[in-house]
Write an enzyme that holds these catalytic residues in place. Structure first.
Site, short mmCIF file in Angstrom:
data_model
loop_
_atom_site.label_atom_id
_atom_site.label_comp_id
_atom_site.label_asym_id
_atom_site.label_seq_id
_atom_site.Cartn_x
_atom_site.Cartn_y
_atom_site.Cartn_z
N ARG A 23 14.51 -12.12 -0.81
CA ARG A 23 13.27 -11.87 -0.12
C ARG A 23 13.20 -12.54 1.18
O ARG A 23 12.04 -13.00 1.63
CB ARG A 23 12.00 -12.28 -1.15
CG ARG A 23 11.72 -11.52 -2.42
CD ARG A 23 10.66 -12.01 -3.19
NE ARG A 23 11.02 -13.36 -3.61
CZ ARG A 23 10.11 -14.18 -4.02
NH1 ARG A 23 8.57 -13.88 -4.13
NH2 ARG A 23 10.47 -15.38 -4.62
N GLU A 24 14.07 -12.52 2.02
CA GLU A 24 14.12 -13.18 3.16
C GLU A 24 13.13 -12.63 4.08
O GLU A 24 12.79 -13.47 4.91
CB GLU A 24 15.52 -13.09 3.74
CG GLU A 24 16.78 -13.88 2.90
CD GLU A 24 17.42 -12.98 2.02
OE1 GLU A 24 18.67 -13.42 1.42
OE2 GLU A 24 16.89 -11.91 1.60
N LYS A 26 10.16 -11.44 3.47
CA LYS A 26 8.95 -12.03 3.13
C LYS A 26 8.69 -13.44 3.82
O LYS A 26 7.53 -13.55 4.47
CB LYS A 26 8.77 -11.88 1.59
CG LYS A 26 7.61 -12.76 1.13
CD LYS A 26 7.69 -13.20 -0.49
CE LYS A 26 6.79 -14.08 -0.93
NZ LYS A 26 5.41 -13.46 -0.95
N ASN A 128 4.45 2.52 -6.36
CA ASN A 128 3.39 1.07 -6.18
C ASN A 128 3.78 0.69 -4.87
O ASN A 128 3.27 -0.35 -4.37
CB ASN A 128 4.10 0.31 -7.41
CG ASN A 128 2.96 -1.09 -7.12
OD1 ASN A 128 1.91 -0.92 -6.78
ND2 ASN A 128 3.49 -2.17 -7.55
N GLU A 495 -6.38 -17.92 -13.20
CA GLU A 495 -4.96 -17.14 -13.31
C GLU A 495 -4.08 -18.12 -12.77
O GLU A 495 -2.81 -17.59 -12.67
CB GLU A 495 -4.84 -15.67 -12.76
CG GLU A 495 -5.90 -14.90 -13.67
CD GLU A 495 -5.69 -13.46 -12.97
OE1 GLU A 495 -4.64 -13.09 -12.56
OE2 GLU A 495 -6.60 -12.75 -13.20
N GLU A 616 -2.22 6.04 -9.82
CA GLU A 616 -0.72 5.91 -9.30
C GLU A 616 0.11 6.78 -10.32
O GLU A 616 1.11 7.24 -9.87
CB GLU A 616 -0.33 4.38 -9.23
CG GLU A 616 1.29 4.50 -8.73
CD GLU A 616 1.52 2.83 -8.84
OE1 GLU A 616 2.36 2.24 -9.48
OE2 GLU A 616 0.83 2.02 -8.44
N CYS A 654 -7.81 -0.52 -7.49
CA CYS A 654 -7.75 -0.96 -6.06
C CYS A 654 -6.81 0.00 -5.53
O CYS A 654 -5.73 0.66 -5.68
CB CYS A 654 -7.30 -2.33 -5.75
SG CYS A 654 -5.68 -2.83 -6.38
N HIS A 705 -6.55 -8.35 1.55
CA HIS A 705 -5.27 -8.24 2.15
C HIS A 705 -5.23 -8.59 3.54
O HIS A 705 -4.09 -8.65 4.32
CB HIS A 705 -4.80 -6.83 1.82
CG HIS A 705 -4.72 -6.38 0.51
ND1 HIS A 705 -5.51 -5.98 -0.31
CD2 HIS A 705 -3.41 -6.61 -0.28
CE1 HIS A 705 -5.17 -5.81 -1.73
NE2 HIS A 705 -4.00 -6.12 -1.61
#
Length: 769
Positions: A23-24, A26, A128, A495, A616, A654, A705
């Site tokens: 995940r570089e 990210k 997704n 959570e 989806e 969503c 977001h």
């Protein structure tokens, strides 16, 4: 039997994961947005990732270029076409700043004056992955900006790769967009096509031979007008100086098959995983000089391909087509993790059944070699593949007779509430005693570094279970106290203990396995690690009850229990492919139903069952929707409806269009549904002008977001738009999604504004009365 050398098939790929094996992308994106690094550092890391991706694809005849994005490939195409929303035009900063302003509302170090309304985001077909929706209006003008694509092309060539530029096709681009006025997107085709033609000409001037032009809309049901648009578009783009590979994926061509085969292109890519029955027909319909590219490895799931089975049907095709046959994955590998070799702790037996992006490339290399040199040349690889598949088929871990018996015993009564909604609503109002426009959140609160460090230490065995539980309870108490201070009406526990809304549940269900590095991009820097559903599902023990019960003990306000629904767990997992998805979903429904009932017994009066991914999973063809919706909605009802009338069931959806399935959503019969509407200015509520939705609804007023903090006035405006369609007594006020990815410094003022907006609305109702 092998092909002669002159008749060899070709090998290519449609796209590769852009996030990096660790995940570089990210981490460098988020560092840039925080102002910790500059644009040069971000771009340097991105260039390094592109180089790694191309190196992983070395040996292919053609490697995709232009599939790498710093956020989203559809937004990239908007910038290539010069289609920027007016609200970002003229702002200070670089093109990259403008790019991130459209994507997320602001770029690095933007002051408040540069904060803008982020572009609407929705799901990429039935995946997704989320894309930024192109915006159109009467003022839309297109102008070519090819710099990004051309620079990537030069990079790839400098590293010695045979490059195939990748473009989103003009018709799919228009079909995916939305007009902000009365403009019909299709009316823009005439001014859009010259820009595409110029782009292809510039690629031809760079001696590009092949261009992959993606038109996945061809696997959907198209009106005659949109079908005609394809004929117009590819007549204009013909003889552009490059060869066009018209690329379709995610489904079958169906009634568009003749259309696709008649277009003036040099080749067509068919998703043979989803449209294998169309291979022979397409092969016959194409001209003698046209290429047929076949997606023979599943680009969206992680199970090994049955290579011997593929060769059984592919070898005759190869003998007929020779060099006109290309082979590839079914779609871009964006939708699967990067490399299985990174996994160190994944169950060894399950690991032997899997293939990530790197392994899928290895599979098509084996198939390619078998076609060109004969099966004997890859005998060892084919034998290993057969052994792994046999292991999976015969494993006793896959099948659980008790679970299969429970599914067989499902009847209609499991999905029925005791009373109709109106009676339930009255009982719930008496019990909960909530104000008009009750406020709540969608479930999660910021996952801070302290939370992540504690979870990692616990997983590594560096933190004892007792200490981990203590730390999570501290985080829960903090979240509860913050919500009380803000004045929210219905609270959540936040959570803190959950790594992901699907993975967390999968870890506690039998029938799942988990990777360390199986990350997949969802949008921007947001990555998910889908659990691997390999066997029959059961729930050995309660999963969430203790956390919710503890949170409720801290407050007199109602505490909402938070669960992920069966359809979303299914759609956001890598799902087994050896039984119908409906059966797996029913197994999940029975397991989550047990959790719902345990929460109720523990004194939790409000239970939210998120079904963010309900839409989806819809088949791309409307004619197939009814079958899917029947078992998907029934699975939700099985999960939700084993409770008393006084227990209030919420669900959440969503970032997906739901107007066209509103009747199915109403049939879910949740007492309250919360939905994303903030980015679309409540446009998603237009359906309620014609459809009388009977239950309560919470249209999201806070775009989580984006880091922007919405003002009170904006939220009041959005809720008043909602109140034009839905009576105030059935409206809730909430964000449009969970707050896991945000910072407390953003969340607290935004939620305070949300609570204040609810007060304004209540006061206005009192004054009007």
């Amino acid at each position: 039997m092998s092909l002669q050398s002159a008749d060899k098939s070709r090998l290519h790929n449609l796209g590769f994961p852009r996030i990096g094996a660790r995940r570089e992308l990210k981490f460098v994106q988020e560092a840039f947005w925080k102002g910790e690094i500059g644009e040069a550092d971000l771009l340097a890391t991105a260039a390094g990732l592109r180089q790694q991706n191309w190196q992983r694809q070395s040996g292919l005849d053609l490697i995709p270029v232009g599939d790498f994005s710093l956020y989203d490939q559809v937004l990239d195409m908007s910038f290539t076409l010069g289609n920027l929303p007016a609200r970002v035009q003229g702002l200070d900063g670089s093109e990259l700043d403008q790019f991130f302003r459209v994507a997320r509302g602001r770029s690095a170090n933007d002051s408040d004056c540069h904060c803008v309304h982020a572009g609407e985001m929705t799901k990429w077909f039935d995946t997704n992955y989320h894309y930024i929706v192109p915006e159109f209006s009467a003022e839309t003008r297109f102008s070519l900006n090819p710099n990004r694509l051309l620079s990537h092309l030069e990079e790839a060539r400098a590293q010695g790769h045979s490059a195939k530029p990748v473009l989103l096709g003009p018709v799919t681009y228009l079909l995916l967009g939305k007009a902000k006025d009365e403009t019909q997107p299709l009316s823009l085709l005439a001014q859009l096509l010259p820009v595409y033609a110029e782009l292809l000409k510039q690629l031809a001037d760079k001696d590009v031979e092949w261009v992959q032009i993606d038109e996945p809309a061809l696997v959907t049901e198209l009106s005659p007008e949109w079908q005609a648009a394809y004929r117009t578009a590819y007549a204009v783009l013909a003889n552009s100086g490059v060869k066009l590979l018209l690329t379709t994926y995610f489904g079958q061509l169906g009634e568009n098959l003749d259309l696709a085969c008649s277009l003036q292109v040099e080749g067509v890519h068919l998703d043979a995983i989803n449209a294998g029955h169309e291979v022979e027909t397409v092969k016959r319909r194409l001209g003698a000089d046209q290429v047929l590219s076949l997606g023979v490895v599943n680009g969206r799931n992680i199970w090994k391909t049955d290579l011997n089975k593929v060769l059984d049907w592919l070898e005759p095709v190869a003998r007929d087509l020779g060099e006109r046959l290309w082979i590839a994955p079914s779609c871009s590998l964006l939708h699967v993790p990067v490399d299985l070799d990174s996994e160190q702790t994944l169950d060894a037996e399950v690991l032997s059944w899997l293939a990530f992006a790197q392994q899928k490339l290895d599979e098509i290399r084996v198939l390619h070699r078998a076609l060109n040199e004969g099966r004997d040349a890859v005998a060892a690889e084919l034998a290993e593949n057969r052994c792994a598949l046999n292991s999976r088929r015969s494993s006793p871990r896959v099948h659980n007779p008790a679970v299969q018996k429970a599914v067989a015993a499902i009847d209609v009564a499991l999905g029925e509430r005791q009373s109709p909604y109106l009676r339930r609503a009255a009982l719930q109002r008496d019990k909960l005693n909530l104000p008009l426009y009750p406020t709540t959140t969608i479930g999660s609160f910021p996952q801070t570094q302290d939370i992540r460090k504690a979870r990692l230490a616990f997983k590594r065995g560096e933190l004892a279970a007792v200490e981990y539980e203590t730390r999570m309870k501290q985080e829960i108490e903090f979240a509860v106290r913050q919500q009380e201070a803000l004045g929210l009406d219905v609270l959540v526990h936040g959570e803190a203990e959950r790594n992901d809304m699907v993975e967390y549940f999968g870890e506690q269900l039998d029938g799942y396995a988990f990777s360390q590095f199986g990350w997949v991009q969802s949008y921007g820097s947001r990555c998910v690690k889908p659990p691997i559903l390999f066997g029959d599902i059961s729930r050995p023990r309660a999963m969430t009850v203790a956390w919710s019960q503890y949170a409720q003990s801290l407050t007199d306000k109602p505490m909402k229990g938070m669960l992920t629904g069966p359809v979303t767990i299914l759609n956001w997992s890598f799902v087994r492919d050896d039984q119908p998805r409906s059966i797996s979903c029913q197994q999940l429904a029975l397991a989550i139903r047990e959790e719902v009932q345990d929460l109720e017994r523990a004194g939790i009066d409000i239970i939210q069952i998120d079904e963010a991914a309900l839409r989806e999973g819809l088949p791309l063809r409307r004619s197939q929707w009814a079958e899917y919706l029947a078992w998907a909605v029934e699975s939700f009802r099985i999960t939700a409806n084993g409770v008393a009338d006084t227990t209030q069931i919420h669900t959440h959806m969503c970032y997906s269009e739901f107007n066209d399935i509103i009747e199915a959503i109403a049939h879910m019969d949740a007492d309250v549904i919360t939905i994303e509407t903030s980015r679309s200015d409540m446009e998603l509520l237009d359906v309620f002008d014609e459809f009388h939705y009977p239950n309560e609804i919470g249209p999201g007023v806070y775009d989580i977001h984006s880091p922007n903090i919405p003002p009170v006035e904006q939220m009041v405006k959005l809720m008043r738009l909602a109140a034009q369609r839905i009576p105030a007594e059935r409206l809730w006020v909430n964000p449009d999604c969970g707050l896991k990815t945000r910072q407390w410094s953003e969340v607290i003022p935004a939620l305070q504004n949300m609570v204040d907006a609810a007060k304004v609305l209540r006061e206005a109702e009192v004054a009007a009365a």
